[in-house]
Write an enzyme that holds these catalytic residues in place. Sequence first.
Site, PDB file in Angstrom:
ATOM      1  N   TYR A   1      11.431 145.777  46.295  1.00  0.00           N
ATOM      2  CA  TYR A   1      11.814 146.839  46.779  1.00  0.00           C
ATOM      3  C   TYR A   1      11.002 148.163  45.717  1.00  0.00           C
ATOM      4  CZ  TYR A   1      15.697 144.927  49.415  1.00  0.00           C
ATOM      5  OH  TYR A   1      16.377 144.363  50.203  1.00  0.00           O
TER       6      TYR A   1
ATOM      7  N   SER B   1      20.549 157.630  52.750  1.00  0.00           N
ATOM      8  CA  SER B   1      19.546 158.824  52.498  1.00  0.00           C
ATOM      9  C   SER B   1      20.303 159.882  51.744  1.00  0.00           C
ATOM     10  CB  SER B   1      18.383 159.133  53.289  1.00  0.00           C
ATOM     11  OG  SER B   1      19.077 159.666  54.422  1.00  0.00           O
TER      12      SER B   1
ATOM     13  N   ASN C   1      30.249 156.206  55.998  1.00  0.00           N
ATOM     14  CA  ASN C   1      30.098 154.690  55.886  1.00  0.00           C
ATOM     15  C   ASN C   1      31.171 154.198  55.347  1.00  0.00           C
ATOM     16  OD1 ASN C   1      27.813 155.020  57.414  1.00  0.00           O
ATOM     17  ND2 ASN C   1      26.468 154.491  55.980  1.00  0.00           N
TER      18      ASN C   1
HETATM   19  N1  LIG Z   1      17.640 140.346  52.526  1.00  0.00           N
HETATM   20  C1  LIG Z   1      16.780 141.394  53.167  1.00  0.00           C
HETATM   21  O1  LIG Z   1      15.764 140.644  53.642  1.00  0.00           O
HETATM   22  C2  LIG Z   1      17.070 142.663  53.570  1.00  0.00           C
HETATM   23  C3  LIG Z   1      16.327 143.346  54.398  1.00  0.00           C
HETATM   24  C4  LIG Z   1      16.547 144.644  54.643  1.00  0.00           C
HETATM   25  C5  LIG Z   1      17.762 145.435  54.004  1.00  0.00           C
HETATM   26  N2  LIG Z   1      18.457 144.713  52.871  1.00  0.00           N
HETATM   27  C6  LIG Z   1      19.461 145.323  52.225  1.00  0.00           C
HETATM   28  O2  LIG Z   1      20.435 145.772  53.138  1.00  0.00           O
HETATM   29  C7  LIG Z   1      20.393 147.477  52.701  1.00  0.00           C
HETATM   30  C8  LIG Z   1      20.699 148.124  53.965  1.00  0.00           C
HETATM   31  O3  LIG Z   1      19.611 147.892  54.977  1.00  0.00           O
HETATM   32  P1  LIG Z   1      19.473 149.345  55.747  1.00  0.00           P
HETATM   33  O4  LIG Z   1      19.073 150.339  54.858  1.00  0.00           O
HETATM   34  O5  LIG Z   1      18.368 149.004  56.950  1.00  0.00           O
HETATM   35  O6  LIG Z   1      20.726 149.596  56.490  1.00  0.00           O
HETATM   36  P2  LIG Z   1      21.611 150.481  57.579  1.00  0.00           P
HETATM   37  O7  LIG Z   1      22.626 150.901  56.874  1.00  0.00           O
HETATM   38  O8  LIG Z   1      21.704 149.768  58.856  1.00  0.00           O
HETATM   39  O9  LIG Z   1      20.533 151.529  57.746  1.00  0.00           O
HETATM   40  C9  LIG Z   1      20.554 152.828  56.543  1.00  0.00           C
HETATM   41  C10 LIG Z   1      19.878 153.976  57.231  1.00  0.00           C
HETATM   42  O10 LIG Z   1      20.439 154.479  58.074  1.00  0.00           O
HETATM   43  C11 LIG Z   1      20.655 155.843  58.090  1.00  0.00           C
HETATM   44  N3  LIG Z   1      22.019 155.981  58.052  1.00  0.00           N
HETATM   45  C12 LIG Z   1      23.227 155.406  57.395  1.00  0.00           C
HETATM   46  N4  LIG Z   1      24.300 155.911  57.308  1.00  0.00           N
HETATM   47  C13 LIG Z   1      24.161 156.991  58.408  1.00  0.00           C
HETATM   48  C14 LIG Z   1      25.279 157.711  58.709  1.00  0.00           C
HETATM   49  N5  LIG Z   1      26.641 157.745  58.341  1.00  0.00           N
HETATM   50  N6  LIG Z   1      24.828 158.795  59.556  1.00  0.00           N
HETATM   51  C15 LIG Z   1      23.405 158.756  60.183  1.00  0.00           C
HETATM   52  N7  LIG Z   1      22.475 157.929  59.706  1.00  0.00           N
HETATM   53  C16 LIG Z   1      22.852 157.113  58.707  1.00  0.00           C
HETATM   54  C17 LIG Z   1      19.836 156.287  56.943  1.00  0.00           C
HETATM   55  O11 LIG Z   1      18.640 156.500  57.195  1.00  0.00           O
HETATM   56  P3  LIG Z   1      17.715 157.869  57.544  1.00  0.00           P
HETATM   57  O12 LIG Z   1      18.952 159.089  56.982  1.00  0.00           O
HETATM   58  O13 LIG Z   1      16.647 157.905  56.783  1.00  0.00           O
HETATM   59  O14 LIG Z   1      17.848 157.962  59.074  1.00  0.00           O
HETATM   60  C18 LIG Z   1      19.808 155.069  56.050  1.00  0.00           C
HETATM   61  O15 LIG Z   1      18.829 154.936  54.973  1.00  0.00           O
HETATM   62  C19 LIG Z   1      19.031 147.592  52.070  1.00  0.00           C
HETATM   63  O16 LIG Z   1      19.092 148.556  50.953  1.00  0.00           O
HETATM   64  C20 LIG Z   1      18.915 145.988  51.458  1.00  0.00           C
HETATM   65  O17 LIG Z   1      19.670 146.270  50.085  1.00  0.00           O
HETATM   66  C21 LIG Z   1      18.057 143.216  52.887  1.00  0.00           C
END
Ligand SMILES: NC(=O)c1ccc[n+]([C@@H]2O[C@H](COP(=O)([O-])OP(=O)(O)OC[C@H]3O[C@@H](n4cnc5c(N)ncnc54)[C@H](OP(=O)(O)O)[C@@H]3O)[C@@H](O)[C@H]2O)c1
Length: 332
Positions: free
Chosen positions: A54, A283, A291
């Site tokens: 990352y 973010s 959440n």
């Molecule tokens: N193993 C793998 O290959 C892999 C791949 C991907 C991720 N991951 C892991 O999974 C974690 C989470 O992934 P993800 O960031 O895609 O998860 P996610 O929780 O599905 O999406 C997070 C994004 O959604 C928005 N968000 C989150 N909560 C919100 C809320 N309450 N209201 C409005 N917008 C909200 C924010 O983006 P904005 O505010 O920018 O819109 C935030 O950065 C990563 O950090 C990583 O540790 C692992």
Amino acid sequence: MRYRTLGSSDLEVSEISLGSWLTYSGGIEADQTRACTKAAFEAGINFFDTANVYGQGTAETAWGEILSAHPRDSYILATKVWGRMSDDPADQGLSPAQIAQQIDASLTRLKTDYVDLYQAHRFDPTVPIEDTIEAFQKVVEQGKARYLGFSEWTPEQIQAGIDIAGSELFVSSQPQYSMLWQAPEAEVFGLCAANGISQIVWSPLAQGVLTGKYKPGQPIPEGSRFASAEMAAAQDLVYSEETLEAVRRLVPIAEEAGMSMPTLALAWVLRRGEVASAITGASRPEQVHANAAASGVELSDDVLAAVDQALGDVPITEPTLAPAAQAGIKHR
Ligand SMILES: NC(=O)c1ccc[n+]([C@@H]2O[C@H](COP(=O)([O-])OP(=O)(O)OC[C@H]3O[C@@H](n4cnc5c(N)ncnc54)[C@H](OP(=O)(O)O)[C@@H]3O)[C@@H](O)[C@H]2O)c1
């Protein structure tokens, strides 16, 4: 916040965890990273997921600064190895040399002597699986990691690992899993549960799509992940007009159930006992608190049926579509 046992380990991880992909790797400012991490501790989140790749170490360095100010036993730290770390094409994968080098680099950046969970970020079909497993076991023997896990391995790859080293080898599996991406339910969940391996699921909010903030036919909200080409890493997977229409059909279901869209989406992944934690991204600190509120919320059968109906044919349910599905397995 409620906690669940991670596989066959003695780790009790928060149902909602925090990840650092795309955000704390440079996507947002350092003070926001600090504020989100602080919010996580306030909300009872004790489980933090990162990876060497990352921001090529940037995310680990950011958390190393912040987390090292907390007592080491107050948080459970997971990182990963596999992704390419430099211009050198050899600087990636799961060879014994790469694992040995990368764990030390991760620990230095994270300012700690050990991680609680060390994960294979993907499978490496170019290295004999026996060599990869021995290298991971050595990391544990050296006290640099307490437990091992994998991310996005196919059932065949998982079974091959278990056949070689037994079911106690791994405690966690990290697949993409959300209302919009249900594929791992079919084969991965059952195989892992039978072997004492928990799911810790990534992008449970489908990168924010399941919060309902992206509306069909309307401009992408400024400052959100999909407004930035760099941040929208997997836009084609979870972001389409058809998906946004399905998500719009979920909004009244959440309203009638008296919960927010993030709560509906996160409680939906946590309805499965195989899932130990939903790894969310954030973010802004308000998102962390919003959440975290999903922990402990139970969805009725009526709500679950309404969700299925609203989603229609949109969810990805085919195991063969999983990213690592095409990789083979090399043996010594
Ligand atoms: N193993 C793998 O290959 C892999 C791949 C991907 C991720 N991951 C892991 O999974 C974690 C989470 O992934 P993800 O960031 O895609 O998860 P996610 O929780 O599905 O999406 C997070 C994004 O959604 C928005 N968000 C989150 N909560 C919100 C809320 N309450 N209201 C409005 N917008 C909200 C924010 O983006 P904005 O505010 O920018 O819109 C935030 O950065 C990563 O950090 C990583 O540790 C692992």
